[in-house]
Design a protein around this motif. Structure first.
Motif, PDB file in Angstrom:
ATOM      1  N   LEU A  77     -12.967   9.896  14.675  1.00 28.99           N
ATOM      2  CA  LEU A  77     -13.900  10.361  15.704  1.00 28.99           C
ATOM      3  C   LEU A  77     -14.931  11.262  15.058  1.00 28.99           C
ATOM      4  CD1 LEU A  77     -11.667  11.522  18.687  1.00 28.99           C
ATOM      5  CD2 LEU A  77     -13.014   9.444  18.508  1.00 28.99           C
ATOM      6  N   ASN A 112      -7.843  15.966  22.569  1.00 31.02           N
ATOM      7  CA  ASN A 112      -8.888  16.944  22.352  1.00 31.02           C
ATOM      8  C   ASN A 112      -8.251  18.317  22.234  1.00 31.02           C
ATOM      9  OD1 ASN A 112     -11.099  18.529  22.288  1.00 31.02           O
ATOM     10  ND2 ASN A 112     -11.918  17.892  24.254  1.00 31.02           N
ATOM     11  N   GLY A 143      -8.167   5.128  13.032  1.00 27.74           N
ATOM     12  CA  GLY A 143      -9.329   5.550  13.809  1.00 27.74           C
ATOM     13  C   GLY A 143      -9.924   6.842  13.298  1.00 27.74           C
ATOM     14  N   GLY A 165     -16.351  14.711  27.434  1.00 29.64           N
ATOM     15  CA  GLY A 165     -15.286  15.684  27.581  1.00 29.64           C
ATOM     16  C   GLY A 165     -13.938  15.073  27.878  1.00 29.64           C
ATOM     17  N   VAL A 187      -3.908   0.353  12.865  1.00 33.96           N
ATOM     18  CA  VAL A 187      -5.233   0.755  13.335  1.00 33.96           C
ATOM     19  C   VAL A 187      -5.477   2.172  12.842  1.00 33.96           C
ATOM     20  CG1 VAL A 187      -4.382   1.529  15.607  1.00 33.96           C
ATOM     21  CG2 VAL A 187      -6.789   0.949  15.315  1.00 33.96           C
ATOM     22  N   MET A 230     -16.189  15.778  24.626  1.00 38.79           N
ATOM     23  CA  MET A 230     -15.029  15.995  23.763  1.00 38.79           C
ATOM     24  C   MET A 230     -15.509  16.606  22.470  1.00 38.79           C
ATOM     25  SD  MET A 230     -12.285  13.128  22.787  1.00 38.79           S
ATOM     26  CE  MET A 230     -10.724  13.495  22.032  1.00 38.79           C
ATOM     27  N   SER A 231     -15.190  17.854  22.264  1.00 36.57           N
ATOM     28  CA  SER A 231     -15.688  18.497  21.060  1.00 36.57           C
ATOM     29  C   SER A 231     -14.723  18.224  19.912  1.00 36.57           C
ATOM     30  CB  SER A 231     -15.819  20.000  21.291  1.00 36.57           C
ATOM     31  OG  SER A 231     -14.629  20.493  21.823  1.00 36.57           O
ATOM     32  N   THR A 232     -15.080  17.323  19.078  1.00 35.30           N
ATOM     33  CA  THR A 232     -14.211  16.931  17.975  1.00 35.30           C
ATOM     34  C   THR A 232     -15.004  17.000  16.688  1.00 35.30           C
ATOM     35  OG1 THR A 232     -14.877  14.682  18.344  1.00 35.30           O
ATOM     36  CG2 THR A 232     -12.788  15.355  19.294  1.00 35.30           C
ATOM     37  N   GLN A 233     -14.300  17.162  15.614  1.00 33.90           N
ATOM     38  CA  GLN A 233     -14.990  17.195  14.334  1.00 33.90           C
ATOM     39  C   GLN A 233     -14.249  16.310  13.353  1.00 33.90           C
ATOM     40  OE1 GLN A 233     -15.643  21.204  13.189  1.00 33.90           O
ATOM     41  NE2 GLN A 233     -17.167  21.544  14.762  1.00 33.90           N
ATOM     42  N   ASN A 234     -14.717  15.099  13.269  1.00 36.71           N
ATOM     43  CA  ASN A 234     -14.202  14.152  12.284  1.00 36.71           C
ATOM     44  C   ASN A 234     -12.669  14.065  12.290  1.00 36.71           C
ATOM     45  OD1 ASN A 234     -16.866  13.989  11.707  1.00 36.71           O
ATOM     46  ND2 ASN A 234     -16.750  15.260   9.890  1.00 36.71           N
ATOM     47  N   ILE A 235     -12.121  13.779  13.450  1.00 35.43           N
ATOM     48  CA  ILE A 235     -10.669  13.633  13.575  1.00 35.43           C
ATOM     49  C   ILE A 235     -10.279  12.229  13.159  1.00 35.43           C
ATOM     50  CG2 ILE A 235      -8.758  13.617  15.220  1.00 35.43           C
ATOM     51  CD1 ILE A 235     -10.383  15.581  16.896  1.00 35.43           C
ATOM     52  N   ARG A 236      -9.168  12.114  12.444  1.00 39.16           N
ATOM     53  CA  ARG A 236      -8.678  10.794  12.058  1.00 39.16           C
ATOM     54  C   ARG A 236      -7.298  10.579  12.648  1.00 39.16           C
ATOM     55  NH1 ARG A 236     -12.028   8.287   9.385  1.00 39.16           N
ATOM     56  NH2 ARG A 236     -10.617   6.522   9.263  1.00 39.16           N
ATOM     57  N   PHE A 237      -7.020   9.348  13.031  1.00 39.65           N
ATOM     58  CA  PHE A 237      -5.708   9.029  13.576  1.00 39.65           C
ATOM     59  C   PHE A 237      -5.351   7.598  13.197  1.00 39.65           C
ATOM     60  CE2 PHE A 237      -7.559   7.003  17.456  1.00 39.65           C
ATOM     61  CZ  PHE A 237      -8.846   7.471  17.333  1.00 39.65           C
ATOM     62  N   ARG A 238      -4.055   7.360  13.016  1.00 40.99           N
ATOM     63  CA  ARG A 238      -3.626   6.087  12.448  1.00 40.99           C
ATOM     64  C   ARG A 238      -2.283   5.679  13.034  1.00 40.99           C
ATOM     65  NH1 ARG A 238      -4.249   3.475   7.310  1.00 40.99           N
ATOM     66  NH2 ARG A 238      -2.332   2.503   6.595  1.00 40.99           N
ATOM     67  N   ALA A 239      -2.086   4.401  13.220  1.00 36.47           N
ATOM     68  CA  ALA A 239      -0.799   3.897  13.711  1.00 36.47           C
ATOM     69  C   ALA A 239      -0.512   2.564  13.052  1.00 36.47           C
ATOM     70  CB  ALA A 239      -0.833   3.721  15.225  1.00 36.47           C
ATOM     71  N   SER A 286      -2.721   4.281  18.756  1.00 35.73           N
ATOM     72  CA  SER A 286      -2.746   5.655  18.292  1.00 35.73           C
ATOM     73  C   SER A 286      -3.532   6.514  19.278  1.00 35.73           C
ATOM     74  CB  SER A 286      -3.390   5.716  16.905  1.00 35.73           C
ATOM     75  OG  SER A 286      -3.335   7.029  16.412  1.00 35.73           O
ATOM     76  N   THR A 330     -16.463  -6.753  28.474  1.00 36.82           N
ATOM     77  CA  THR A 330     -17.158  -5.781  27.614  1.00 36.82           C
ATOM     78  C   THR A 330     -18.365  -6.426  26.941  1.00 36.82           C
ATOM     79  OG1 THR A 330     -15.078  -4.628  27.173  1.00 36.82           O
ATOM     80  CG2 THR A 330     -16.883  -4.196  25.665  1.00 36.82           C
TER      81      THR A 330
END
Lengths: 59, 169
Positions: free
Chosen positions: B49, B159, B47, B133, B45, A1-10, B155, A33
């Motif tokens: 990456l 990609n 998050g 990926g 939450v 997964m080519s990502t660059q410092n992605i942020r997500f919030r809920a 959340s 786990t």
């Protein structure tokens, strides 16, 4: 997964009614786990190999 | 004199009745309709990456705020953050909901059992995932109370370069 410092919030304030089966399922997944990570740590530190040798499964 | 006493008595009873109705209405709207003393929680939450040499570092900041006026008893069982991934396996011929695969579940807040009114609990998690990926990732944070009710925030991040629909894992 080519990502660059992605942020997500809920955020949520919705209360869900009791669901014992779901709660037990999450708890089982947490323990699974932890058990898996515990065995990975032992593998990395070499304890796993020692245990396998003790059990005779590795020369 | 007796008439004055009677009038005062009537006024007293009218005022008492009105006060009772107004007070009861206020209490009804405050505590029943307003759910002031019900268990209420705001869960968040947050998050992030970050790819790092073959790994994906996932930061998950889990936060729970007691927004009611009573303490909330947290149940450690089931209070956790879960990480799911979605992989594009084939070209979908019709609209469908993505299938999620669980990567792991981690306990949050340890043995902390009581959340006072207005109190905020926050716990950061740093998770490491093999970079495989994935088309999308979902963080789901759940808090259970001793009463059995639960609150959940989830959340999803996709990609941006997953549009080629290849099996990439």
């Amino acid at each position: 997964m080519s990502t660059q410092n992605i942020r997500f919030r809920a955020t949520s304030t919705k209360a869900h009614p009791p669901d014992k089966a779901r709660q037990e399922e999450i708890e089982r997944q947490v323990q699974e786990t932890a058990r898996r990570q515990g065995s990975q740590k032992r593998e990395r530190s070499g304890e796993g190999a020692v245990e396998r040798r003790k059990n005779g499964s590795e020369d | 004199m007796q008439i004055a006493v009677s009038i005062a008595d009537v006024v007293y009873h009218v005022v008492a009745a009105v006060a009772l109705i107004v007070g009861g209405g206020w209490a009804y709207f405050k505590f029943i309709k307003g759910r002031t003393l019900k268990e209420r929680l705001r869960v968040t939450v947050d998050g992030g990456l970050e790819p790092s040499s073959g790994l994906l570092r996932v930061t998950a900041s889990c936060e729970a705020e007691n927004i009611s006026l009573r303490e909330l008893q947290i149940a450690p069982e089931g209070t956790a953050v879960r990480l799911f991934v979605h992989t594009l396996a084939e070209n979908p011929s019709e609209a469908r909901e993505a299938a999620w695969e669980l990567m792991g579940a981690w306990s949050v807040f340890g043995d902390r059992e009581v959340l006072e009114p207005g109190e905020v609990l926050q716990e950061p998690k740093l998770l490491e995932v093999p970079e495989g990926g994935f088309a999308a990732m979902m963080l789901e944070f759940t808090v259970y109370s001793r009463s059995g009710s639960y609150w959940q925030a989830a959340s999803v991040v996709t990609n941006r370069q997953a549009g080629d629909n290849q099996l990439r894992r």
